[in-house]
Design an enzyme around this catalytic site. Structure first.
Site, PDB file in Angstrom:
ATOM      1  N   GLY A 127     -17.033  30.765  16.006  1.00 35.67           N
ATOM      2  CA  GLY A 127     -17.378  31.396  14.734  1.00 35.67           C
ATOM      3  C   GLY A 127     -18.036  32.752  14.927  1.00 35.67           C
ATOM      4  N   GLU A 243     -13.096  34.515  28.924  1.00 31.40           N
ATOM      5  CA  GLU A 243     -11.698  34.311  28.523  1.00 31.40           C
ATOM      6  C   GLU A 243     -10.765  35.315  29.193  1.00 31.40           C
ATOM      7  OE1 GLU A 243     -10.844  34.080  24.327  1.00 31.40           O
ATOM      8  OE2 GLU A 243     -12.923  33.621  23.903  1.00 31.40           O
ATOM      9  N   THR A 372      -8.746  43.826  19.842  1.00 29.36           N
ATOM     10  CA  THR A 372      -7.464  44.498  19.576  1.00 29.36           C
ATOM     11  C   THR A 372      -7.090  45.452  20.716  1.00 29.36           C
ATOM     12  OG1 THR A 372      -8.400  46.403  18.426  1.00 29.36           O
ATOM     13  CG2 THR A 372      -7.979  44.455  17.088  1.00 29.36           C
ATOM     14  N   ASN A 373      -5.783  45.712  20.833  1.00 29.93           N
ATOM     15  CA  ASN A 373      -5.316  46.582  21.920  1.00 29.93           C
ATOM     16  C   ASN A 373      -5.837  48.010  21.783  1.00 29.93           C
ATOM     17  OD1 ASN A 373      -4.047  44.432  23.038  1.00 29.93           O
ATOM     18  ND2 ASN A 373      -1.974  45.254  22.888  1.00 29.93           N
ATOM     19  N   GLU A 374      -6.070  48.470  20.535  1.00 26.27           N
ATOM     20  CA  GLU A 374      -6.629  49.820  20.356  1.00 26.27           C
ATOM     21  C   GLU A 374      -8.004  49.890  21.035  1.00 26.27           C
ATOM     22  OE1 GLU A 374      -5.398  48.026  17.864  1.00 26.27           O
ATOM     23  OE2 GLU A 374      -3.713  49.193  17.116  1.00 26.27           O
TER      24      GLU A 374
HETATM   25  C1  LIG Z   1      -4.713  34.160  13.677  1.00 21.77           C
HETATM   26  C2  LIG Z   1      -6.094  34.644  14.014  1.00 21.77           C
HETATM   27  C3  LIG Z   1      -6.948  33.817  14.730  1.00 21.77           C
HETATM   28  C4  LIG Z   1      -8.261  34.233  15.013  1.00 21.77           C
HETATM   29  N1  LIG Z   1      -9.140  33.339  15.600  1.00 21.77           N
HETATM   30  C5  LIG Z   1     -10.448  33.669  15.665  1.00 21.77           C
HETATM   31  C6  LIG Z   1     -11.436  32.698  16.061  1.00 21.77           C
HETATM   32  O1  LIG Z   1     -11.115  31.541  16.370  1.00 21.77           O
HETATM   33  N2  LIG Z   1     -12.745  33.064  16.049  1.00 21.77           N
HETATM   34  C7  LIG Z   1     -13.152  34.329  15.702  1.00 21.77           C
HETATM   35  O2  LIG Z   1     -14.351  34.578  15.708  1.00 21.77           O
HETATM   36  N3  LIG Z   1     -12.244  35.282  15.345  1.00 21.77           N
HETATM   37  C8  LIG Z   1     -10.918  34.981  15.308  1.00 21.77           C
HETATM   38  N4  LIG Z   1      -9.995  35.920  14.893  1.00 21.77           N
HETATM   39  C9  LIG Z   1     -10.453  37.244  14.525  1.00 21.77           C
HETATM   40  C10 LIG Z   1      -9.989  38.343  15.477  1.00 21.77           C
HETATM   41  O3  LIG Z   1     -10.734  38.301  16.674  1.00 21.77           O
HETATM   42  C11 LIG Z   1     -10.158  39.638  14.708  1.00 21.77           C
HETATM   43  O4  LIG Z   1      -9.096  39.680  13.756  1.00 21.77           O
HETATM   44  C12 LIG Z   1     -10.100  40.847  15.577  1.00 21.77           C
HETATM   45  O5  LIG Z   1     -11.253  40.916  16.367  1.00 21.77           O
HETATM   46  C13 LIG Z   1      -9.965  42.137  14.748  1.00 21.77           C
HETATM   47  O6  LIG Z   1     -10.929  42.184  13.750  1.00 21.77           O
HETATM   48  P1  LIG Z   1     -10.523  42.482  12.235  1.00 21.77           P
HETATM   49  O7  LIG Z   1      -9.424  41.539  11.834  1.00 21.77           O
HETATM   50  O8  LIG Z   1     -11.769  42.481  11.412  1.00 21.77           O
HETATM   51  O9  LIG Z   1      -9.881  43.917  12.244  1.00 21.77           O
HETATM   52  P2  LIG Z   1     -10.680  45.296  12.275  1.00 21.77           P
HETATM   53  O10 LIG Z   1     -11.795  45.216  13.236  1.00 21.77           O
HETATM   54  O11 LIG Z   1     -11.016  45.660  10.866  1.00 21.77           O
HETATM   55  O12 LIG Z   1      -9.581  46.259  12.826  1.00 21.77           O
HETATM   56  C14 LIG Z   1      -8.483  46.744  12.021  1.00 21.77           C
HETATM   57  C15 LIG Z   1      -7.742  47.760  12.840  1.00 21.77           C
HETATM   58  O13 LIG Z   1      -8.592  48.883  13.165  1.00 21.77           O
HETATM   59  C16 LIG Z   1      -8.648  49.085  14.582  1.00 21.77           C
HETATM   60  N5  LIG Z   1     -10.008  49.454  14.998  1.00 21.77           N
HETATM   61  C17 LIG Z   1     -11.166  48.886  14.568  1.00 21.77           C
HETATM   62  N6  LIG Z   1     -12.218  49.458  15.202  1.00 21.77           N
HETATM   63  C18 LIG Z   1     -11.702  50.386  16.055  1.00 21.77           C
HETATM   64  C19 LIG Z   1     -12.287  51.277  16.989  1.00 21.77           C
HETATM   65  N7  LIG Z   1     -13.600  51.349  17.163  1.00 21.77           N
HETATM   66  N8  LIG Z   1     -11.452  52.088  17.689  1.00 21.77           N
HETATM   67  C20 LIG Z   1     -10.112  52.031  17.512  1.00 21.77           C
HETATM   68  N9  LIG Z   1      -9.497  51.199  16.641  1.00 21.77           N
HETATM   69  C21 LIG Z   1     -10.295  50.384  15.914  1.00 21.77           C
HETATM   70  C22 LIG Z   1      -8.267  47.750  15.186  1.00 21.77           C
HETATM   71  O14 LIG Z   1      -7.743  47.907  16.482  1.00 21.77           O
HETATM   72  C23 LIG Z   1      -7.247  47.212  14.197  1.00 21.77           C
HETATM   73  O15 LIG Z   1      -5.980  47.736  14.476  1.00 21.77           O
HETATM   74  C24 LIG Z   1      -8.672  35.525  14.628  1.00 21.77           C
HETATM   75  C25 LIG Z   1      -7.807  36.376  13.917  1.00 21.77           C
HETATM   76  C26 LIG Z   1      -6.552  35.925  13.581  1.00 21.77           C
HETATM   77  C27 LIG Z   1      -5.666  36.814  12.731  1.00 21.77           C
END
Ligand SMILES: Cc1cc2nc3c(=O)[nH]c(=O)nc-3n(C[C@H](O)[C@H](O)[C@H](O)COP(=O)(O)OP(=O)(O)OC[C@H]3O[C@@H](n4cnc5c(N)ncnc54)[C@H](O)[C@@H]3O)c2cc1C
Length: 390
Positions: A127, A243, A372-374
Site C-alpha cells: 500500500g 525487487e 515508470t521508465n521515464e
Molecule cells: C495495474 C497496476 C498495479 C499496481 N500495483 C501497485 C501496488 O500493488 N502497490 C502500489 O503501491 N502501487 C501499485 N501501482 C501503482 C504504480 O506503482 C504507479 O502507477 C506508478 O508508480 C506511477 O504512478 P502514477 O500512476 O501516480 O503516475 P504518475 O506518477 O502521475 O506519472 C504519470 C506520468 O508522468 C511521468 N512522470 C511523473 N513524474 C516524473 C518525473 N519526475 N520525471 C519524468 N516523468 C515523470 C511518469 O513517468 C508517467 O508517465 C500499480 C499500478 C497499476 C496500474
C-alpha cells in the site's frame, strides 16, 4: 565482470532446473498465466508449498533468520529459471517486505512477523500509491494518529493490487503532518480484517485485477508501526530495492518468445512455411540477440549487488530494456502470426497458445511497475552519468 558462471553457480542452476523438472508442467504454467493476480490456483499453491518445504522460501534471507543467504547472482539464476519455466514467483511478502522488516524492525517485531511469513500464514498487499501520489510518493495523504496505544488510520490507497486476497497491508501512512513531506511518513502493518478496511476492485487492460483500498477509522496496535516513525519513505524505497532483480528479469519474455519460435516452425501460411520467410527469420534473430543482451544486463545488476554496490543505474537499464523488449516481442509476434495470433488462449484457432496477445496486453504494465521508465531514465542520468538531478 566475468560473465561465466562459477562451478558453484552452475551447480545451483542445475539444482533449480531439476526441481523445476519435478514440479512444473504446462498445466501449472497455464494456471499461473491465466489466473494473473486472482489469488493462487491449486497448482500454484502446491508448487509454492514445495518451494517452502525445500527451504527455498528464504532463499535470499540471511542464515540468522533461517534463510539460505544466497548471493544476488544465485537469486538471479533462480528467478531466471522459475520465470522461464512459467512457474509462480516467490511472493513479494517474502522477497521484499520480509527483508525490510529484518533490517528495520525491532527484535520484538521480527519475532512477531517473520516466523508467520516463513510459515506462509501472512500475505501482504503493498500500500504505497494513492490517487495523487505515485511517482511522487512523498505526497501521500493517508494519515495515522495515535490514540492511546492504538493508531487510527484514515485515507485511501490506489492500485492496492493484492488487497483482495492478502491477509495484511504493508501501508505507507503520514504520521508526522508537520514534518517535511519525505520525513513525515511511516510504514505500518494493517490487518485486512480490521473494522473499517474496505476494498473495491479495479480491472485493468490485461484482465488483471487491482484495487482501491479505503481506511475509515481503522485501529491498529501501536507496535504495528514498523521501524522508526517518520522513516517510512526510506523504508518503502528499501523494500522496492529488494525487487530489483525480479523487475529486470527476462525469463518470462524468453518463455513466450520460445512459444513464438515453436509456432513459426510449425505454421504454414498460403502453402508456404513461415520459417522460410526471410522477414520472419530476420525479426526472430534480432529479438534473440536482444533477449541475450537483456540477460547480460540482469547479470550485471546481480554482480554489482554482490560487489556491495547499489546498482541503481544498472537495474534501471535492465528494467527499461526488458519491459520495452517484452513489448517488441509481443508486437512482432502479433505481426508474424497475423489475426489468429491475436486470439485469446481459449479460442481453438489461437496460435502460440494465445501468448502473444496476452503479452501485448500485459507488457505495458512492466513499463511502470516498480517505477515508470521515464523516471528510470532519469535515474540513469544522475546515478549513472552524474548529470544534475531533475
Ligand atoms: C495495474 C497496476 C498495479 C499496481 N500495483 C501497485 C501496488 O500493488 N502497490 C502500489 O503501491 N502501487 C501499485 N501501482 C501503482 C504504480 O506503482 C504507479 O502507477 C506508478 O508508480 C506511477 O504512478 P502514477 O500512476 O501516480 O503516475 P504518475 O506518477 O502521475 O506519472 C504519470 C506520468 O508522468 C511521468 N512522470 C511523473 N513524474 C516524473 C518525473 N519526475 N520525471 C519524468 N516523468 C515523470 C511518469 O513517468 C508517467 O508517465 C500499480 C499500478 C497499476 C496500474
Amino acid at each position: 565482470m566475468d560473465y561465466e558462471l562459477s562451478p558453484r553457480e552452475q551447480a545451483w542452476r542445475e539444482e533449480v532446473r531439476e526441481f523445476i523438472g519435478e514440479h512444473v508442467d504446462e498445466a501449472l504454467a497455464d494456471e499461473t498465466r491465466q489466473r494473473g493476480n486472482e489469488g493462487r490456483g491449486p497448482r500454484a499453491q502446491l508448487f509454492l508449498d514445495a518451494l517452502r518445504d525445500r527451504g527455498w522460501w528464504g532463499l535470499a534471507w540471511p542464515e540468522e533468520y533461517g534463510g539460505l543467504g544466497k548471493t544476488a547472482l544465485e537469486q538471479w539464476i533462480f528467478i531466471d529459471e522459475i520465470e522461464s519455466a512459467g512457474a509462480p514467483m516467490l511472493p513479494l511478502t517474502v522477497t521484499s517486505v520480509a527483508p525490510t522488516i529484518m533490517r528495520i524492525g525491532s527484535q520484538e517485531q521480527k519475532r512477531d512477523w517473520l516466523p508467520k511469513i516463513q510459515a506462509g500464514e501472512i500475505e501482504f498487499a503493498l500500500g504505497y500509491s494513492e490517487a495523487e501520489a505515485g511517482t511522487d510518493l512523498a505526497s501521500l495523504k493517508t494519515r495515522a494518529e495515535l490514540d492511546g496505544d492504538e493508531w487510527v488510520v484514515n485515507g485511501a490507497k490506489m492500485w492496492n493490487t493484492m488487497a483482495h486476497h492478502a491477509t495484511h497491508n504493508w501501508l505507507a501512512v503520514r504520521t508526522e503532518p508537520d514534518a517535511r513531506k519525505h520525513k513525515g511518513i511511516s510504514m505500518m502493518i494493517v490487518p485486512m480484517d480490521a473494522p473499517g478496511v474496505s476494498v473495491q476492485p479495479i480491472w485493468v487492460w490485461p484482465g488483471l485485477r487491482t484495487n482501491a483500498l479505503f481506511l475509515d477509522n481503522v485501529r491498529v496496535p501501536r507496535s504495528y508501526l514498523i521501524g522508526e516513525r517518520g522513516m517510512g519513505f526510506y523504508y518503502a524505497a528499501m523494500a522496492l530495492n529488494f525487487e530489483r532483480l525480479s523487475i529486470g528479469s527476462i525469463g518470462m519474455a524468453r518463455r513466450h518468445f520460445r512459444a513464438l519460435v515453436d509456432e513459426v516452425r510449425r505454421r504454414v501460411v498460403d502453402g508456404r512455411p513461415l520459417r522460410e520467410d526471410p522477414w520472419v527469420r530476420e525479426r526472430l534473430a534480432r529479438l534473440q540477440i536482444e533477449i541475450d543482451a537483456a540477460g547480460m544486463l540482469g547479470l550485471e545488476t546481480a554482480w554489482a549487488l554482490d560487489q556491495g554496490r547499489v546498482p541503481a543505474a544498472e537495474s534501471s537499464m535492465a528494467k527499461i530494456y526488458v519491459s520495452e523488449l517484452s513489448q517488441r516481442i509481443a508486437d512482432v509476434g502479433c505481426e508474424i502470426l497475423g489475426l489468429n495470433g491475436q486470439l485469446h488462449a481459449d479460442e481453438a484457432r489461437a496460435l502460440a497458445g494465445g501468448r502473444m496477445q496476452w503479452l501485448y496486453r500485459l507488457s505495458p504494465m512492466l513499463a511502470f511497475g516498480g517505477g515508470t521508465n521515464e523516471v528510470q531514465r532519469d535515474i540513469i542520468g544522475f546515478m549513472g552519468f552524474g548529470l544534475p538531478r531533475k
